[in-house]
Motif scaffolding. Structure first.
Motif, mmCIF file in Angstrom:
data_model
loop_
_atom_site.group_PDB
_atom_site.id
_atom_site.type_symbol
_atom_site.label_atom_id
_atom_site.label_comp_id
_atom_site.label_asym_id
_atom_site.label_seq_id
_atom_site.Cartn_x
_atom_site.Cartn_y
_atom_site.Cartn_z
ATOM 1 N N ALA A 1 1.064 -1.129 0.057
ATOM 2 C CA ALA A 1 -0.101 0.041 -0.210
ATOM 3 C C ALA A 1 1.002 1.344 0.072
ATOM 4 O O ALA A 1 2.121 1.465 0.221
ATOM 5 N N ILE A 2 0.668 2.403 -0.625
ATOM 6 C CA ILE A 2 1.196 4.000 -0.589
ATOM 7 C C ILE A 2 0.710 4.278 0.398
ATOM 8 O O ILE A 2 -0.769 4.732 0.634
ATOM 9 N N ASN A 3 2.085 5.396 1.040
ATOM 10 C CA ASN A 3 1.159 6.665 2.283
ATOM 11 C C ASN A 3 0.662 5.546 3.043
ATOM 12 O O ASN A 3 -1.061 5.655 3.336
ATOM 13 N N VAL A 4 0.355 4.902 4.141
ATOM 14 C CA VAL A 4 0.341 3.886 4.749
ATOM 15 C C VAL A 4 0.354 4.635 6.639
ATOM 16 O O VAL A 4 1.627 5.011 6.562
ATOM 17 N N LYS A 5 -1.098 5.133 6.626
ATOM 18 C CA LYS A 5 -1.047 6.230 8.131
ATOM 19 C C LYS A 5 -2.007 5.526 9.309
ATOM 20 O O LYS A 5 -3.355 4.893 8.853
ATOM 21 N N PRO A 6 -0.840 5.533 10.571
ATOM 22 C CA PRO A 6 -2.035 4.544 11.600
ATOM 23 C C PRO A 6 -3.001 4.989 11.833
ATOM 24 O O PRO A 6 -2.732 6.528 12.339
ATOM 25 N N PRO A 7 -3.892 4.495 12.686
ATOM 26 C CA PRO A 7 -5.089 4.754 12.422
ATOM 27 C C PRO A 7 -4.766 5.631 14.355
ATOM 28 O O PRO A 7 -3.486 5.356 14.546
ATOM 29 N N GLU B 1 6.500 4.501 15.980
ATOM 30 C CA GLU B 1 8.239 4.913 16.488
ATOM 31 C C GLU B 1 8.600 4.044 15.814
ATOM 32 O O GLU B 1 10.412 4.293 15.569
ATOM 33 N N SER B 2 8.307 2.288 15.848
ATOM 34 C CA SER B 2 9.434 1.659 16.173
ATOM 35 C C SER B 2 9.922 1.498 14.334
ATOM 36 O O SER B 2 8.981 1.554 13.243
ATOM 37 N N GLY B 3 10.742 1.063 14.055
ATOM 38 C CA GLY B 3 11.304 0.894 12.789
ATOM 39 C C GLY B 3 10.855 -0.348 12.451
ATOM 40 O O GLY B 3 10.716 -0.120 10.894
ATOM 41 N N GLN B 4 9.894 -1.452 12.443
ATOM 42 C CA GLN B 4 9.535 -1.910 11.240
ATOM 43 C C GLN B 4 8.293 -1.707 11.473
ATOM 44 O O GLN B 4 7.749 -2.741 10.333
ATOM 45 N N SER B 5 7.331 -0.929 11.743
ATOM 46 C CA SER B 5 6.389 -0.406 10.988
ATOM 47 C C SER B 5 6.737 0.277 9.714
ATOM 48 O O SER B 5 5.379 0.679 9.195
ATOM 49 N N VAL B 6 7.646 0.567 9.582
ATOM 50 C CA VAL B 6 7.526 0.624 7.882
ATOM 51 C C VAL B 6 7.472 -0.742 6.901
ATOM 52 O O VAL B 6 6.870 0.127 5.930
ATOM 53 N N PHE B 7 6.936 -1.641 7.880
ATOM 54 C CA PHE B 7 6.523 -2.898 6.776
ATOM 55 C C PHE B 7 5.234 -2.588 7.154
ATOM 56 O O PHE B 7 4.489 -4.433 6.520
ATOM 57 N N ARG C 1 13.344 -13.812 14.398
ATOM 58 C CA ARG C 1 12.304 -15.196 12.835
ATOM 59 C C ARG C 1 11.749 -14.727 11.959
ATOM 60 O O ARG C 1 11.328 -15.884 10.592
ATOM 61 N N ALA C 2 11.514 -13.119 11.214
ATOM 62 C CA ALA C 2 10.340 -12.501 10.235
ATOM 63 C C ALA C 2 11.477 -12.370 9.628
ATOM 64 O O ALA C 2 11.759 -12.124 8.538
ATOM 65 N N ARG C 3 13.354 -12.471 9.626
ATOM 66 C CA ARG C 3 14.391 -11.392 8.884
ATOM 67 C C ARG C 3 14.733 -10.153 9.015
ATOM 68 O O ARG C 3 14.577 -10.344 8.070
ATOM 69 N N VAL C 4 13.620 -10.020 9.700
ATOM 70 C CA VAL C 4 13.670 -8.934 9.765
ATOM 71 C C VAL C 4 14.880 -8.170 11.050
ATOM 72 O O VAL C 4 14.612 -7.953 11.756
ATOM 73 N N GLU C 5 15.427 -7.139 10.359
ATOM 74 C CA GLU C 5 16.402 -6.772 10.757
ATOM 75 C C GLU C 5 16.827 -4.991 11.521
ATOM 76 O O GLU C 5 16.074 -4.277 10.968
ATOM 77 N N LEU C 6 16.155 -4.197 12.372
ATOM 78 C CA LEU C 6 16.259 -3.203 12.421
ATOM 79 C C LEU C 6 17.918 -2.975 13.171
ATOM 80 O O LEU C 6 18.142 -3.514 14.070
#
Length: 158
Positions: free
Chosen positions: A33-39, A58-64, A120-125
């Motif tokens: 999705a483009i321009n995801v805005k958190p509720p 604020e967390s890095g994983q939220s970009v996903f 486990r999801a192979r995401v590194e910040l």
């Protein structure tokens, strides 16, 4: 959720880097999705849950995160808030149950809110300005990481 078993090492500590998983299946990709805005959070949520929800933004994983991930986080916050509020109810308190806490923790893991679930999801910040192994990578198994003797702390506080 990712792989089961022991938490994988960070990518800079792994020797093998296969293109496919252990079953020979490669990762499927689709446009995000483009321009995801958190509720916005609900004002009625428990203060601890509001803080957790704000920290997701604020967390890095939220970009996903996709819109459905944010809705899952809202559902989790609503559920967790009800559990905590019921435990604090002075007229009819409901004790915190291990099953409820376990379910909440599992749902938080699905949103990659811990280092273990991200690995486990192979995401590194990676913190900007730090090189891998500079001490703030969080794993403890990287080369050059200082090992602290817990007995030093125990004797200091006895």
């Amino acid at each position: 959720m990712g792989v089961r078993g022991p938490t994988p090492k960070r990518s800079d500590n792994r020797v093998r880097r296969n293109v496919t998983d252990e079953n020979g299946v490669s990762t499927k990709m689709a446009p995000a999705a483009i321009n995801v805005k958190p509720p916005a959070e609900d004002r009625a949520w428990h203060p601890v849950i509001k803080g957790w929800y704000r920290s997701l933004k604020e967390s890095g994983q939220s970009v996903f995160y996709e819109p459905s991930d944010w809705q899952a986080a809202r559902f989790l916050a609503h559920y967790a808030s009800k559990v905590l509020r019921a435990a604090e109810d002075t007229t009819d308190p409901t004790p915190l149950r291990a099953a409820s806490i376990g379910r909440i923790w599992s749902m938080m893991g699905d949103l990659m809110t811990t280092e273990t679930s991200r690995r486990r999801a192979r995401v590194e910040l990676i913190r900007l300005g730090l090189e891998p192994g500079d001490g703030d990578t969080g794993g403890g198994d990287e080369p050059g990481t200082e090992v602290v003797n817990i007995n030093d702390f125990r004797t200091a506080y006895e």
